[in-house]
Design a protein around this motif. Structure first.
Motif, short mmCIF file in Angstrom:
data_model
loop_
_atom_site.label_atom_id
_atom_site.label_comp_id
_atom_site.label_asym_id
_atom_site.label_seq_id
_atom_site.Cartn_x
_atom_site.Cartn_y
_atom_site.Cartn_z
N MET A 213 58.21 -131.12 79.08
CA MET A 213 56.82 -131.34 79.35
C MET A 213 56.13 -131.82 78.08
O MET A 213 56.42 -131.34 77.01
CB MET A 213 56.18 -130.04 79.84
N SER A 214 55.20 -132.72 78.24
CA SER A 214 54.53 -133.23 77.06
C SER A 214 53.42 -132.28 76.62
O SER A 214 52.90 -131.48 77.39
CB SER A 214 53.96 -134.62 77.34
N THR A 215 53.08 -132.39 75.35
CA THR A 215 52.06 -131.50 74.81
C THR A 215 50.67 -131.82 75.36
O THR A 215 49.84 -130.92 75.50
CB THR A 215 52.03 -131.61 73.28
N GLU A 216 50.44 -133.10 75.72
CA GLU A 216 49.15 -133.46 76.30
C GLU A 216 48.95 -132.81 77.66
O GLU A 216 47.85 -132.36 78.00
CB GLU A 216 49.02 -134.99 76.43
N ALA B 269 46.03 -130.21 78.54
CA ALA B 269 45.11 -130.49 79.65
C ALA B 269 45.10 -129.34 80.65
O ALA B 269 44.04 -128.94 81.14
CB ALA B 269 45.48 -131.79 80.34
N SER B 270 46.26 -128.77 80.96
CA SER B 270 46.30 -127.67 81.91
C SER B 270 45.66 -126.40 81.33
O SER B 270 44.99 -125.67 82.05
CB SER B 270 47.74 -127.39 82.35
N VAL B 271 45.83 -126.16 80.04
CA VAL B 271 45.20 -125.00 79.41
C VAL B 271 43.68 -125.17 79.43
O VAL B 271 42.93 -124.21 79.72
CB VAL B 271 45.74 -124.80 77.97
N ILE B 272 43.19 -126.36 79.12
CA ILE B 272 41.75 -126.62 79.15
C ILE B 272 41.21 -126.46 80.57
O ILE B 272 40.14 -125.87 80.79
CB ILE B 272 41.44 -128.01 78.57
N PHE B 273 41.94 -126.96 81.55
CA PHE B 273 41.53 -126.85 82.95
C PHE B 273 41.43 -125.39 83.39
O PHE B 273 40.44 -124.97 84.00
CB PHE B 273 42.53 -127.62 83.84
#
Length: 120
Positions: free
Chosen positions: A1-4, A8-12
């Motif tokens: 999995m990419s870091t982006e 993005a999922s953590v921010i969401f």
């Protein structure tokens, strides 16, 4: 999995948790006047005691005028770019705009003959 994707999922998820916690906190901290008589009364355009019922029917003329306004208002969206580029389009563009305006004028005549703009 990419870091982006992870970021993005953590921010969401963080935004979702913040929203849920703010709504829950406002339920407990805010005032609780559920059975207030003033809160449950009708207030409509500055009139505290409205006259009549809310189940009245509007005339179809209101909707016909609104749709006619939208139809003839959208023509401005098409005429603006044409007016800006008229020198580049030449006579061909002028001819196309006359066709377009003729169709709109035919629509206006049709609306006028159907008496959609006359009030009884």
């Amino acid at each position: 999995m990419s870091t982006e994707l992870i970021l993005a999922s953590v921010i969401f998820v963080a935004i979702g948790l913040i929203l849920v916690s703010v709504f829950a906190l406002s339920k407990f901290v805010g005032p609780n006047n559920e059975n207030s008589k003033i809160k449950n009364t009708v207030y409509e355009s500055g009139v505290s005691n409205p006259v009549g019922t809310t189940n009245i029917r509007f005339s179809v003329k209101f909707y016909l005028v609104a749709i006619s306004f939208l139809l003839f208002d959208v023509e401005i969206i098409f005429m603006f770019p044409w007016a800006i580029n008229i020198l580049e389009l030449g006579y061909y563009g002028l001819f196309k705009m006359f066709i377009f305006m003729g169709l709109l004028f035919a629509g206006l005549i049709y609306i006028y003959k159907k008496k959609a703009l006359s009030w009884d």
